[in-house]
Design a protein around this motif. Structure first.
Motif, PDB file in Angstrom:
ATOM      1  N   ALA A  22       0.831  -1.198   0.000  1.00  0.00           N
ATOM      2  CA  ALA A  22       0.000   0.000   0.000  1.00  0.00           C
ATOM      3  C   ALA A  22       0.867   1.249   0.000  1.00  0.00           C
ATOM      4  O   ALA A  22       0.649   2.188  -0.766  1.00  0.00           O
ATOM      5  CB  ALA A  22      -0.908  -0.005   1.215  1.00  0.00           C
ATOM      6  N   LEU A  23       1.872   1.259   0.865  1.00  0.00           N
ATOM      7  CA  LEU A  23       2.705   2.448   0.969  1.00  0.00           C
ATOM      8  C   LEU A  23       3.590   2.616  -0.260  1.00  0.00           C
ATOM      9  O   LEU A  23       3.811   3.717  -0.736  1.00  0.00           O
ATOM     10  CB  LEU A  23       3.566   2.364   2.227  1.00  0.00           C
ATOM     11  CG  LEU A  23       2.756   2.594   3.505  1.00  0.00           C
ATOM     12  CD1 LEU A  23       3.582   2.284   4.734  1.00  0.00           C
ATOM     13  CD2 LEU A  23       2.251   4.030   3.565  1.00  0.00           C
TER      14      LEU A  23
ATOM     15  N   GLY B  12       1.769   4.034  -3.118  1.00  0.00           N
ATOM     16  CA  GLY B  12       1.530   5.462  -2.937  1.00  0.00           C
ATOM     17  C   GLY B  12       2.625   6.286  -3.565  1.00  0.00           C
ATOM     18  O   GLY B  12       2.396   7.352  -4.119  1.00  0.00           O
TER      19      GLY B  12
ATOM     20  N   LYS C 150      -9.368  24.236  -2.449  1.00  0.00           N
ATOM     21  CA  LYS C 150      -8.211  23.356  -2.435  1.00  0.00           C
ATOM     22  C   LYS C 150      -6.910  24.138  -2.611  1.00  0.00           C
ATOM     23  O   LYS C 150      -5.936  23.911  -1.895  1.00  0.00           O
ATOM     24  CB  LYS C 150      -8.352  22.320  -3.555  1.00  0.00           C
ATOM     25  CG  LYS C 150      -7.333  21.249  -3.461  1.00  0.00           C
ATOM     26  CD  LYS C 150      -7.727  20.024  -4.225  1.00  0.00           C
ATOM     27  CE  LYS C 150      -6.596  19.036  -4.183  1.00  0.00           C
ATOM     28  NZ  LYS C 150      -6.186  18.675  -2.839  1.00  0.00           N
TER      29      LYS C 150
ATOM     30  N   GLY D 258       1.267  23.139   1.625  1.00  0.00           N
ATOM     31  CA  GLY D 258       1.092  21.728   1.263  1.00  0.00           C
ATOM     32  C   GLY D 258       2.035  21.276   0.156  1.00  0.00           C
ATOM     33  O   GLY D 258       2.543  20.175   0.161  1.00  0.00           O
TER      34      GLY D 258
ATOM     35  N   TYR E  50      -4.539  17.100   6.971  1.00  0.00           N
ATOM     36  CA  TYR E  50      -3.874  17.699   5.810  1.00  0.00           C
ATOM     37  C   TYR E  50      -2.479  18.197   6.188  1.00  0.00           C
ATOM     38  O   TYR E  50      -1.493  17.942   5.486  1.00  0.00           O
ATOM     39  CB  TYR E  50      -4.723  18.858   5.271  1.00  0.00           C
ATOM     40  CG  TYR E  50      -4.148  19.501   4.039  1.00  0.00           C
ATOM     41  CD1 TYR E  50      -4.443  18.999   2.785  1.00  0.00           C
ATOM     42  CD2 TYR E  50      -3.295  20.591   4.139  1.00  0.00           C
ATOM     43  CE1 TYR E  50      -3.901  19.573   1.653  1.00  0.00           C
ATOM     44  CE2 TYR E  50      -2.742  21.169   3.019  1.00  0.00           C
ATOM     45  CZ  TYR E  50      -3.054  20.663   1.770  1.00  0.00           C
ATOM     46  OH  TYR E  50      -2.510  21.234   0.654  1.00  0.00           O
ATOM     47  N   VAL E  51      -2.400  18.894   7.340  1.00  0.00           N
ATOM     48  CA  VAL E  51      -1.112  19.457   7.746  1.00  0.00           C
ATOM     49  C   VAL E  51      -0.121  18.343   8.078  1.00  0.00           C
ATOM     50  O   VAL E  51       1.043  18.385   7.660  1.00  0.00           O
ATOM     51  CB  VAL E  51      -1.301  20.408   8.943  1.00  0.00           C
ATOM     52  CG1 VAL E  51       0.042  20.851   9.502  1.00  0.00           C
ATOM     53  CG2 VAL E  51      -2.126  21.616   8.525  1.00  0.00           C
TER      54      VAL E  51
ATOM     55  N   GLY F 171       1.023  16.784   4.978  1.00  0.00           N
ATOM     56  CA  GLY F 171       1.947  17.704   4.317  1.00  0.00           C
ATOM     57  C   GLY F 171       3.343  17.612   4.927  1.00  0.00           C
ATOM     58  O   GLY F 171       4.352  17.571   4.215  1.00  0.00           O
TER      59      GLY F 171
ATOM     60  N   LYS G 248       5.142  14.578   4.016  1.00  0.00           N
ATOM     61  CA  LYS G 248       5.312  14.489   2.554  1.00  0.00           C
ATOM     62  C   LYS G 248       4.515  13.327   1.955  1.00  0.00           C
ATOM     63  O   LYS G 248       5.011  12.618   1.077  1.00  0.00           O
ATOM     64  CB  LYS G 248       6.794  14.338   2.182  1.00  0.00           C
ATOM     65  CG  LYS G 248       7.667  15.456   2.690  1.00  0.00           C
ATOM     66  CD  LYS G 248       7.785  16.565   1.667  1.00  0.00           C
ATOM     67  CE  LYS G 248       8.562  17.744   2.224  1.00  0.00           C
ATOM     68  NZ  LYS G 248       8.028  19.041   1.880  1.00  0.00           N
TER      69      LYS G 248
ATOM     70  N   LEU H  97       1.173  13.842   0.993  1.00  0.00           N
ATOM     71  CA  LEU H  97       0.003  14.363   0.285  1.00  0.00           C
ATOM     72  C   LEU H  97       0.025  13.794  -1.133  1.00  0.00           C
ATOM     73  O   LEU H  97       1.102  13.511  -1.659  1.00  0.00           O
ATOM     74  CB  LEU H  97       0.057  15.884   0.222  1.00  0.00           C
ATOM     75  CG  LEU H  97      -0.390  16.635   1.471  1.00  0.00           C
ATOM     76  CD1 LEU H  97      -0.106  18.113   1.308  1.00  0.00           C
ATOM     77  CD2 LEU H  97      -1.870  16.423   1.733  1.00  0.00           C
ATOM     78  N   ASP H  98      -1.164  13.652  -1.729  1.00  0.00           N
ATOM     79  CA  ASP H  98      -1.265  13.142  -3.086  1.00  0.00           C
ATOM     80  C   ASP H  98      -0.606  11.764  -3.193  1.00  0.00           C
ATOM     81  O   ASP H  98       0.134  11.480  -4.126  1.00  0.00           O
ATOM     82  CB  ASP H  98      -0.616  14.130  -4.069  1.00  0.00           C
ATOM     83  CG  ASP H  98      -1.074  13.869  -5.504  1.00  0.00           C
ATOM     84  OD1 ASP H  98      -2.058  13.130  -5.659  1.00  0.00           O
ATOM     85  OD2 ASP H  98      -0.458  14.394  -6.433  1.00  0.00           O
ATOM     86  N   ASN H  99      -0.882  10.902  -2.204  1.00  0.00           N
ATOM     87  CA  ASN H  99      -0.250   9.587  -2.124  1.00  0.00           C
ATOM     88  C   ASN H  99      -1.342   8.564  -1.840  1.00  0.00           C
ATOM     89  O   ASN H  99      -2.128   8.721  -0.906  1.00  0.00           O
ATOM     90  CB  ASN H  99       0.754   9.641  -0.964  1.00  0.00           C
ATOM     91  CG  ASN H  99       1.568   8.382  -0.871  1.00  0.00           C
ATOM     92  OD1 ASN H  99       1.041   7.280  -0.966  1.00  0.00           O
ATOM     93  ND2 ASN H  99       2.860   8.536  -0.670  1.00  0.00           N
TER      94      ASN H  99
ATOM     95  N   GLY I 195      -1.122   5.665  -0.649  1.00  0.00           N
ATOM     96  CA  GLY I 195      -0.946   5.031   0.658  1.00  0.00           C
ATOM     97  C   GLY I 195      -1.706   5.769   1.748  1.00  0.00           C
ATOM     98  O   GLY I 195      -2.318   5.151   2.631  1.00  0.00           O
TER      99      GLY I 195
ATOM    100  N   LEU J 133      -6.928  15.604  -0.129  1.00  0.00           N
ATOM    101  CA  LEU J 133      -5.579  15.082   0.101  1.00  0.00           C
ATOM    102  C   LEU J 133      -4.863  14.647  -1.173  1.00  0.00           C
ATOM    103  O   LEU J 133      -3.712  14.273  -1.125  1.00  0.00           O
ATOM    104  CB  LEU J 133      -5.642  13.904   1.083  1.00  0.00           C
ATOM    105  CG  LEU J 133      -6.230  14.258   2.454  1.00  0.00           C
ATOM    106  CD1 LEU J 133      -6.343  13.019   3.315  1.00  0.00           C
ATOM    107  CD2 LEU J 133      -5.390  15.301   3.160  1.00  0.00           C
ATOM    108  N   THR J 134      -5.555  14.673  -2.304  1.00  0.00           N
ATOM    109  CA  THR J 134      -4.883  14.247  -3.527  1.00  0.00           C
ATOM    110  C   THR J 134      -4.815  15.406  -4.519  1.00  0.00           C
ATOM    111  O   THR J 134      -5.524  16.395  -4.382  1.00  0.00           O
ATOM    112  CB  THR J 134      -5.625  13.088  -4.211  1.00  0.00           C
ATOM    113  OG1 THR J 134      -6.850  13.593  -4.742  1.00  0.00           O
ATOM    114  CG2 THR J 134      -5.914  11.962  -3.245  1.00  0.00           C
TER     115      THR J 134
END
Lengths: 466, 294
Positions: A35-36, A39, A93, A102, B146-147, B150, B153, B155-157, B159, B236-237
């Motif tokens: 899973a990780l 990602g 967003k 972010g 979210y923070v 972030g 590292k 985010l957009d993952n 997993g 988150l993505t």
């Protein structure tokens, strides 16, 4: 039913299951690791640089996505990934990402509402040095009011993809039939008179279409320009809330009365989208809204009234102009790790060649308008946009506080107040206005409540000395 | 004025007549219930019909008012959706849904065992703790998540989504599996242990086959929740891990028409869940009714 606790007399369950247990644990570990690992499936290209671009899902932006091959052929080392979302989701967003660092995006699409605030916060990069160093980019070609609105301390922090102001569209054919001439610079009193004359509820035909839907980007946009030209304002230079002044009351009362007397039915829930439909179906004589409307109402595929309209400047009362100013523009968040590639993309999407690319590949009516003065000198575009090119350009040139407001204000913006609190304040005030349009409360009650909403914010600015 | 009162004609009622009329009444009630059922089913199903119909319309007809019911169907919108890069989103959804569901089942089955068949101490508290994690609205935790994501590292993952979806579905799965485990008679387990079956063997060879319908129902619920999850996915993505629900909203625009394309995308998005539900149908009906007897 409750199950009685069952104690099996097995002596050594652990030993019996140890081998299988181990296997299960292994399986779990593999699954979690997979899973990780999945990602992190970022592209593993060698010297290929990937940038992520967040844009608003409007037609012109989609055109840019479809033309990305042109960018890639000019910058083979840069791969672009797009995140396309509707306006509200995109704004939420992008704001969350940029404000908290972010770092998902290398290029973001923002408006003139965010640019100055975000530049002051250090969230986005100064693009002026990059623009100056790019041959043929020519920032002097941007429409001056737009350039100012996207600048902070004299430098551009975002560059315009397209820009818009507001104007009044009207059905020239029906005006001729009724023997009415549109004044060159109409006032709200004149527009009110004409709308009431042409209004015909029996035929489901409205004298004028105006937004009434709650939302700071809906009813507040046109209404704020009316408030401005009536001499009203949200805050004075000492940060006193001014929403219950006679000027604001007069503006809101006239707007609400006009909608009641000659507006579209169900105006309180009718926004930009509904007005597009109504006007293009030939169910309104006039409509005051964004100059971007032309791409819908002049398109024969979706509009029954294409070619039947003329355009007049935003109606006024006490000022010489009253239009708003808005721009979707591109900025580079300071967290981006691919700033050069990001600028390559930003400059590709906002330069003169891009306009020509859209015109030649997709069609001249699809060109993003209102960003560059040179766009209006292209003969092909001038031919397509004959009816609305000049009104749009005129509206944009005069959309500034000095020509559209009576009193000075401490905030940037025409149809919005350029402070972070405005998204929330504007929406709550708009709900009051919408309630007044629906007839649920009087204008006085609505504005009294609006004033109460605005006062704590005014106070925080007085105390903070911001 | 005279009034003559004629006695109401007494109809000779025989037993067979009575039975007939009762039957007729029953038949009438029966058919009217059937009609109402069909009507209700139609009302509940009509949005889906509308969605599918709109997906096959050209964009200009989709927005027309009054609505058009007869038209030449077109696959244009499906083509546009597929050409718009739907594949990556579907793959992400498949991974997030599949892996998280497997993890949930692997974790929920032992946990449910520990709170039903061999209850640990303070089982009720444990159960309450599980469900209490569902009481906080997601929107209240999105900013911290979210923070943190972030900072780490991630985010957009994918997993990250898998971990969140596992956590999101675990309490429901534990509760569902617990109620299925409780259906199993104690005698069966006693018999198993008498025959010398250990914990893992009992779990694998005795318990699991008996709760398969329940397991299918639980897994399907997890699949549906994870597949349809929008809020985490949206926030988150970005470009790499976005899932199908995010793809759906990206079909919308504040300028221009999008209803037909959005409908086509929605039809495609709901197909995997419909297929999963159809495959699991037999198990599902048993599984759902198993928990309902209590």
């Amino acid at each position: 039913m409750k199950f009685p606790p069952f104690r099996a007399p097995t002596a050594h369950p652990d030993r019996a299951g140890s081998r299988t247990g181990l296997r299960t644990t292994k399986l779990l570990a593999v699954a979690a690791a997979a899973a990780l690992a999945l990602g992190g499936c970022a592209p593993a290209g060698g010297d290929q640089e990937t940038i992520v671009v967040a844009i608003v899902a409007n037609p012109q932006m989609r055109d840019a996505v479809s033309l990305q091959d042109d960018f890639k052929s000019k910058h083979p080392g840069v791969d672009v990934k797009f995140v396309t979302l509707p306006e509200n989701e995109a704004r939420a967003k992008i704001t969350a990402s940029v404000a908290t660092g972010g770092g998902e995006f290398d290029v973001v699409m923002i408006s003139n509402y965010e640019t100055e605030m975000w530049a002051a916060n250090g969230w986005i990069d100064n693009l002026q040095p990059l623009a100056d160093a790019t041959e043929g980019y020519d920032t002097g070609d941007f429409i001056p009011t737009i350039k100012d609105a996207l600048s902070y301390e004299g430098d551009m922090y975002s560059v315009p993809f397209y820009g818009e102001s507001s104007f009044l569209v009207y059905r020239e054919d029906l005006f001729k039939e009724a023997g009415i001439t549109m004044p060159k610079n109409p006032t709200w009193d004149e527009i009110g008179e004409i709308a009431r004359e042409l209004n015909d509820p029996a035929k489901d035909f409205a004298g004028i279409c105006l937004r009434g839907l709650a939302g700071w980007g809906e009813v507040m946009a046109p209404l704020d320009t009316v408030i401005n030209t009536y001499g009203g304002q949200w805050f004075d230079t000492d940060w006193n809330a001014k929403l219950n002044t006679p000027e604001v009351k007069a503006a809101v009362t006239d707007y609400v009365d006009l909608l009641h007397d000659a507006g579209q039915p169900g105006a309180a829930t009718s926004g930009y989208g509904d007005c597009i439909t109504r006007y293009s179906q030939g169910k309104a004589a006039m409509w005051y809204d964004a100059t971007a409307m032309v791409s819908s109402i002049e398109d024969p595929a979706s509009s029954l009234v294409a070619g039947k309209s003329q355009y007049a400047p935003a109606p006024v009362k006490e000022t010489e102009a009253a239009g708003w100013l808005y721009s979707w523009s591109l900025a580079i968040p300071s967290t981006s790790e691919h700033k050069d590639a990001a600028w390559d993309f930003v400059s590709w999407m906002t330069n003169k060649d891009y306009i020509k690319l859209v015109g030649n590949q997709i069609g001249w009516e699809r060109v993003p308008p209102g960003s560059r003065q040179s766009t209006y000198e292209i003969p092909e575009y001038a031919a397509v946009a004959k009816a609305y090119a000049k009104p749009t350009l005129d509206a944009m040139y005069s959309a500034k506080q000095s020509t559209s407001m009576v009193n000075p204000v401490p905030y940037p913006g025409l149809q919005f107040v350029g402070i972070p609190e405005f998204q929330d304040l504007g929406t709550r005030v708009s709900q009051q206005i919408s309630a007044a349009i629906a007839g649920q409360k009087s204008v006085d009650e609505a504005l009294k409540q609006a004033q109460q909403y605005a006062e704590p914010i005014a106070k925080s600015y007085q105390e903070g000395g911001k | 004025m005279t009034t003559t009162t004629t006695p109401a004609p007494v109809t000779p009622t025989t037993k067979s007549d009575e039975r007939k009329s009762r039957e007729a009444r029953r038949r009438f009630t029966g058919s009217s219930i059937t009609t109402v059922t069909w009507l209700l089913a139609f009302i509940f199903f009509s949005p889906v019909i509308w969605l599918v119909m709109t997906a096959f319309k050209p964009e200009s007809l989709a927005a027309s008012n009054p609505p058009v019911f007869f038209f030449v169907p077109t696959f244009e919108q499906f083509g546009a959706v597929l050409a718009g890069g739907a594949g990556g989103y579907f793959l992400n959804s498949l991974i997030a849904t599949g892996v998280s569901t497997v993890l949930v089942i692997l974790l929920a089955v032992p946990a449910a065992y520990a709170v039903s068949i061999r209850p640990v101490k303070k089982t009720q508290d444990v159960l309450f703790f599980f469900i209490s994690t569902k009481m906080l609205p997601v929107v209240a935790v999105i900013m911290p998540i979210y923070v943190i994501a972030g900072q780490l590292k991630v985010l957009d993952n994918i997993g990250t989504l898998i971990i969140l979806y596992t956590a999101m579905n675990l309490p429901i799965a534990v509760w569902m599996m617990r109620s299925f485990f409780q259906e199993i008679p104690a005698e069966v387990l006693e018999a198993a242990s008498m025959d010398g079956a250990g914990l893992i063997k009992t779990l694998r060879t005795i318990l699991m086959p008996m709760v398969t319908p329940g397991l299918a129902a639980t897994a399907l619920i997890c699949v549906i929740f994870a597949w349809n999850e929008f809020f985490f996915a949206l926030n988150l993505t970005a470009a790499n891990a976005a899932t199908v629900p995010v793809f759906l909203v990206s079909q919308m625009t504040s300028e221009g028409l999008f209803l037909a394309k959005l409908s086509a995308a929605s039809v495609l998005a709901s197909l995997p869940v419909v297929i999963a539900g159809w495959v699991a149908q037999k198990q599902l009906v048993r599984g759902l009714s198993m928990g309902a007897v209590k």
